[in-house]
Design a protein around this motif. Sequence first.
Motif, PDB file in Angstrom:
ATOM      1  N   TRP A   8      -1.931  -8.523  -1.049  1.00 61.29           N
ATOM      2  CA  TRP A   8      -1.962  -7.056  -1.082  1.00 61.29           C
ATOM      3  C   TRP A   8      -3.304  -6.528  -1.550  1.00 61.29           C
ATOM      4  CZ3 TRP A   8       2.089  -3.772   0.317  1.00 61.29           C
ATOM      5  CH2 TRP A   8       3.306  -4.416   0.615  1.00 61.29           C
ATOM      6  N   ILE A  10      -4.627  -2.866  -3.103  1.00 61.42           N
ATOM      7  CA  ILE A  10      -4.097  -1.627  -3.700  1.00 61.42           C
ATOM      8  C   ILE A  10      -5.180  -0.565  -3.637  1.00 61.42           C
ATOM      9  CG2 ILE A  10      -3.022  -0.576  -5.736  1.00 61.42           C
ATOM     10  CD1 ILE A  10      -1.424  -2.970  -4.571  1.00 61.42           C
ATOM     11  N   PHE A  20       4.021   0.284  -8.825  1.00 64.22           N
ATOM     12  CA  PHE A  20       4.250  -0.577  -7.654  1.00 64.22           C
ATOM     13  C   PHE A  20       3.673  -1.971  -7.884  1.00 64.22           C
ATOM     14  CE2 PHE A  20       4.911  -1.549  -3.208  1.00 64.22           C
ATOM     15  CZ  PHE A  20       3.858  -2.384  -2.859  1.00 64.22           C
ATOM     16  N   TYR A  85      -1.595  -1.082   0.249  1.00 61.87           N
ATOM     17  CA  TYR A  85      -0.665  -0.081  -0.311  1.00 61.87           C
ATOM     18  C   TYR A  85      -1.493   1.120  -0.728  1.00 61.87           C
ATOM     19  CZ  TYR A  85       2.424   2.199  -3.708  1.00 61.87           C
ATOM     20  OH  TYR A  85       3.162   3.116  -4.411  1.00 61.87           O
ATOM     21  N   LEU A 108       0.994   0.068   4.143  1.00 61.26           N
ATOM     22  CA  LEU A 108       2.195   0.652   3.537  1.00 61.26           C
ATOM     23  C   LEU A 108       1.698   1.876   2.784  1.00 61.26           C
ATOM     24  CD1 LEU A 108       5.210   0.632   2.672  1.00 61.26           C
ATOM     25  CD2 LEU A 108       4.515  -0.799   0.713  1.00 61.26           C
ATOM     26  N   CYS A 109       2.040   3.065   3.257  1.00 63.04           N
ATOM     27  CA  CYS A 109       1.500   4.307   2.687  1.00 63.04           C
ATOM     28  C   CYS A 109       2.581   5.064   1.927  1.00 63.04           C
ATOM     29  CB  CYS A 109       0.974   5.192   3.808  1.00 63.04           C
ATOM     30  SG  CYS A 109       0.284   6.755   3.202  1.00 63.04           S
ATOM     31  N   GLU A 110       2.274   5.463   0.695  1.00 65.16           N
ATOM     32  CA  GLU A 110       3.262   6.182  -0.115  1.00 65.16           C
ATOM     33  C   GLU A 110       3.791   7.396   0.637  1.00 65.16           C
ATOM     34  OE1 GLU A 110       5.320   6.374  -2.352  1.00 65.16           O
ATOM     35  OE2 GLU A 110       4.917   4.389  -3.194  1.00 65.16           O
ATOM     36  N   ALA A 137       6.228   4.377   2.631  1.00 67.45           N
ATOM     37  CA  ALA A 137       6.862   3.668   1.495  1.00 67.45           C
ATOM     38  C   ALA A 137       8.039   4.478   0.933  1.00 67.45           C
ATOM     39  CB  ALA A 137       5.826   3.397   0.417  1.00 67.45           C
ATOM     40  N   TRP A 139      10.828   3.780  -0.510  1.00 66.09           N
ATOM     41  CA  TRP A 139      11.357   2.565  -1.178  1.00 66.09           C
ATOM     42  C   TRP A 139      12.880   2.589  -1.351  1.00 66.09           C
ATOM     43  CZ3 TRP A 139      11.841   2.613  -7.027  1.00 66.09           C
ATOM     44  CH2 TRP A 139      11.799   3.923  -7.526  1.00 66.09           C
ATOM     45  N   ALA A 315       8.453  -4.040  -0.668  1.00 70.01           N
ATOM     46  CA  ALA A 315       7.321  -4.979  -0.531  1.00 70.01           C
ATOM     47  C   ALA A 315       7.801  -6.296   0.082  1.00 70.01           C
ATOM     48  CB  ALA A 315       6.683  -5.221  -1.892  1.00 70.01           C
ATOM     49  N   CYS A 318       8.245  -5.731   3.754  1.00 70.39           N
ATOM     50  CA  CYS A 318       6.952  -5.679   4.456  1.00 70.39           C
ATOM     51  C   CYS A 318       6.401  -7.100   4.631  1.00 70.39           C
ATOM     52  CB  CYS A 318       5.954  -4.832   3.672  1.00 70.39           C
ATOM     53  SG  CYS A 318       6.289  -3.072   3.691  1.00 70.39           S
TER      54      CYS A 318
END
Length: 366
Positions: A8, A10, A20, A85, A108-110, A137, A139, A315, A318
């Motif tokens: 990942w 960040i 996260f 992310y 992976l976009c908030e 994301a 979640w 996560a 993904c």
Amino acid sequence: MTAHTCNWGILATGGIATTFTKDLLTDPKSRKVDDIQHKVVAVASSSSVERAKAFISEVGADPSQCNAYGSYEEFVKDDKIDIVYIATPHSHHYENALLCLEAGKNVLCEKPFTINEKQSAHLVKVARQKNLFLMEAVWTRFFPITIAIQKLLHEDKVLGKIHRVYSDLSMAFKPDPKHRLYAPELGGGALLDLGIYPLTWQMLLLYQHPDNKKSVPKVTSSLMKTPLTGVDEYTTLILDFEGVHAQGIVTSSLSVKTSEAYCVHVQGEKGSLSIPWATYRPESYVLTLKDEQGKLGQPETKVFEIPGHGMFWEADACARGLRDGKKELERCSLDESLLTMRIMDQVRYSNDFRYPENLEAVRSDA
Ligand SMILES: NC(=O)C1=CN([C@@H]2O[C@H](COP(=O)(O)OP(=O)(O)OC[C@H]3O[C@@H](n4cnc5c(N)ncnc54)[C@H](OP(=O)(O)O)[C@@H]3O)[C@@H](O)[C@H]2O)C=CC1
Ligand SMILES: O=C1OC[C@@H](O)[C@H](O)[C@H]1O
């Protein structure tokens, strides 16, 4: 079996990036996962490389295995990254995600994906052109309890025909014109930050109901702006799902907390199902069924343990998706992200609420 490792990157080092990433680094065995493990290999801060280094230490990542960057542009060139992310404010998701996708990175976009549907559609277009993985994301969609509730209502039909779903996420924030929740230039307001969760529950429980056959709801709404900065302070949506002949009522607010009674309340012909706090992080549901005489019986509560904050489940999904060559996940499909953005656009625009022009804009090649 050797666990598949997902590397990942960040992007940003604020509040949710911290939450996260700490969740990402929890031992997968704590949630009985043995096919996936996560590594943080790069962190970028637009503030400084020192901030990125401090973040790596704060979250407990291995600094010898994790590159620190003081610029997102440098970060996206790091070929150790399998997926990025994105944890910047809503206002920046569109440009940040384009930067990553154009550098060939999976994303992976908030939530919310972007400020509006046309920006999200542009992200989807670029991801599909470049054959890259992209997901918003959301979640909550990946919680075991969420999957269990959908099974109860859609397959087991414990409530029989569903009549109505109430859903809310409201929080009493301290008004601060500089905070991202109140700042128009950062995409502030109740709907995009909070309202997306109760709206997601409507998508999960009514839009996805097999009888609905994915028919798009008719939407009516009202929105009240905060005098402080003009972003939306109270929003109410009414969703008519003709396919399943049921109504959804969605509320959100920056000024009052969701009722203690429930965040989500489903009324069916055979009883009701409620989800207590929190709409975004459900830990239990309460099922109250009617007896043969139609009288409501005793409520039964079922609790689901969360071995951490709960962001690891998205996560893990993904990582499995990348391992299996997927470019999106059905559990949080790009089409549903686009429909959710479309509904939120409709609420904002029909109630005369637009963000500053530069925030609503898309690039000329969108
Ligand atoms: N899934 C969930 O439960 C939650 C999701 N979120 C979502 O995550 C996103 C970020 O929220 P949150 O972490 O609370 O926000 P924060 O303000 O805590 O962090 C945002 C980070 O983005 C970076 N950034 C880049 N440009 C700017 C700018 N112009 N202004 C401010 N920050 C900037 C900064 O990191 P740096 O300086 O390192 O670049 C900053 O620390 C939002 O879209 C929100 O919807 C938020 C909370 C919970
Ligand atoms: O996603 C979120 O969940 C909880 C809230 O506190 C936060 O503002 C929002 O972005």
